[in-house]
Design a protein around this motif. Structure first.
Motif, PDB file in Angstrom:
ATOM      1  N   PRO A   6       0.382  -1.098   0.045  1.00  0.00           N
ATOM      2  CA  PRO A   6       0.291  -0.423  -0.058  1.00  0.00           C
ATOM      3  C   PRO A   6       0.770   1.537  -0.062  1.00  0.00           C
ATOM      4  N   THR A   7       0.854   2.600  -0.679  1.00  0.00           N
ATOM      5  CA  THR A   7       1.404   3.886  -0.839  1.00  0.00           C
ATOM      6  C   THR A   7       1.012   4.055   0.599  1.00  0.00           C
ATOM      7  N   GLN A   8       1.715   4.346   0.736  1.00  0.00           N
ATOM      8  CA  GLN A   8       1.939   5.334   2.503  1.00  0.00           C
ATOM      9  C   GLN A   8       0.586   6.203   2.946  1.00  0.00           C
ATOM     10  N   LYS A   9       0.131   7.294   1.658  1.00  0.00           N
ATOM     11  CA  LYS A   9      -0.762   7.401   2.432  1.00  0.00           C
ATOM     12  C   LYS A   9      -2.525   7.890   1.245  1.00  0.00           C
ATOM     13  N   ARG A  10      -3.236   7.421   1.685  1.00  0.00           N
ATOM     14  CA  ARG A  10      -4.618   7.361   0.700  1.00  0.00           C
ATOM     15  C   ARG A  10      -4.888   8.351  -0.213  1.00  0.00           C
ATOM     16  N   SER A  11      -4.915   8.173  -1.383  1.00  0.00           N
ATOM     17  CA  SER A  11      -4.962   8.878  -2.529  1.00  0.00           C
ATOM     18  C   SER A  11      -6.924   9.905  -1.846  1.00  0.00           C
ATOM     19  N   LEU A  12      -6.628  11.039  -2.902  1.00  0.00           N
ATOM     20  CA  LEU A  12      -8.312  11.565  -1.818  1.00  0.00           C
ATOM     21  C   LEU A  12      -9.594  11.109  -3.014  1.00  0.00           C
ATOM     22  N   ARG A  13      -8.919   9.805  -3.603  1.00  0.00           N
ATOM     23  CA  ARG A  13     -10.576   9.345  -4.216  1.00  0.00           C
ATOM     24  C   ARG A  13     -10.887   8.438  -2.920  1.00  0.00           C
ATOM     25  N   ASP A  14      -9.341   8.049  -2.693  1.00  0.00           N
ATOM     26  CA  ASP A  14      -9.557   6.292  -2.030  1.00  0.00           C
ATOM     27  C   ASP A  14     -10.314   7.295  -0.416  1.00  0.00           C
TER      28      ASP A  14
END
Length: 278
Positions: free
Chosen positions: A140-148
């Motif tokens: 997983p990416t360290q930071k969630r996307s805005l969409r997520d």
């Protein structure tokens, strides 16, 4: 990581680092799939790891949970239709997802109908088989996307129903709370934290004489748009998995059985199965 810590730690991940999993991790995932235990109804299902290259900036819409980005691998499973099949599918796939979480990997339940998708072709789906859900698996990416973050907000993913709406003592007229739960506290809290489609949490549990009786309380008009796939029974299977793994970790012994009783049921509610303390 204990199963209790794993349940508390895991959350749905929709954004992934766009790189393949290492050979060692792939080997560990295959080992997890091989040792996946049966569900309480003993209905056979088959899960496999599917390699699917997705460019970092590419998004693919899957199921009912929105967009997944960056994922290179997916877990998909197939099962026959029939009584108990959806519950067992939910149990087994959640078991797999929790093992993946313990390996430091991200996942996300994608429930829907994949019977006419590329997954069906890759898994040689037969006419009497369905694919109720799949999940990406990856770093997983360290930071969630805005969409997520927006999807999680819309689904209420970080909110769970209170105990009094999910758990009861002796019948549906007496809600159970953490204050009067006694030894049930940890086991039922792990059930409360279980993921479910649109966070509907359709499971209900009645405790009686040390036993636990599981019911499905359907959300009217929800989740029956897919032929031969009952997403809310899949959700109940996820809750059953959390319950089963937690009792085993805590050293509680019991077995699954069918003990339907004459308890007066609320609307849209049906009995599923019971855990009998030994």
């Amino acid at each position: 990581m204990s199963i209790i810590d794993t349940i508390r730690f895991r959350s749905s991940q929709r954004s992934y680092i766009a790189k393949p999993l290492s050979a060692d991790i792939l080997k560990q995932i295959e080992a997890v799939l091989q040792k996946c235990p049966p569900g309480p109804f003993q209905i056979d299902s088959h899960f496999q790891l599917i390699h699917k290259s997705i460019a970092a900036d590419q998004k693919i819409k899957l199921g009912t949970y929105g967009f997944i980005s960056g994922a290179q691998h997916f877990i998909a499973g197939k099962t026959v239709t029939g009584p108990g099949a959806m519950v067992d599918y939910g149990y087994r796939m959640e078991w797999i997802i929790l093992q993946l979480t313990a390996l430091g990997l991200g996942s996300c339940w994608l429930g829907g109908s994949f019977s006419r998708s590329e997954y069906a072709e890759l898994m040689n789906l037969n006419d009497n088989e369905v694919i109720p859900a799949v999940s990406p698996v990856g770093y997983p990416t360290q930071k969630r996307s805005l969409r997520d973050r927006l999807i999680r907000l819309g689904a209420g993913s970080d909110n769970r129903k209170p105990w009094s709406a999910l758990f009861f003592e002796d019948d549906f007229e007496h809600p159970l709370t953490p204050v009067n739960a006694d030894n049930n506290l940890t086991v039922l809290e792990m059930v409360r934290l279980a993921p479910s489609a649109s966070n509907k949490q359709p499971w209900r549990i009645i405790t009686m004489d040390g036993n636990y009786h599981f019911y499905l309380q359907r959300t009217p008009g929800y989740g029956r748009k897919y032929a031969n796939i009952d997403l809310q029974k899949v959700d109940l299977g996820i809750a059953v998995c959390h319950f089963d793994l937690t009792t085993k970790e805590m050293g509680l012994t019991g077995h699954w059985d069918n003990l339907n009783s004459d308890i007066l049921l609320p609307a849209n509610t049906e009995y599923i199965l019971s855990w009998i303390h030994q």
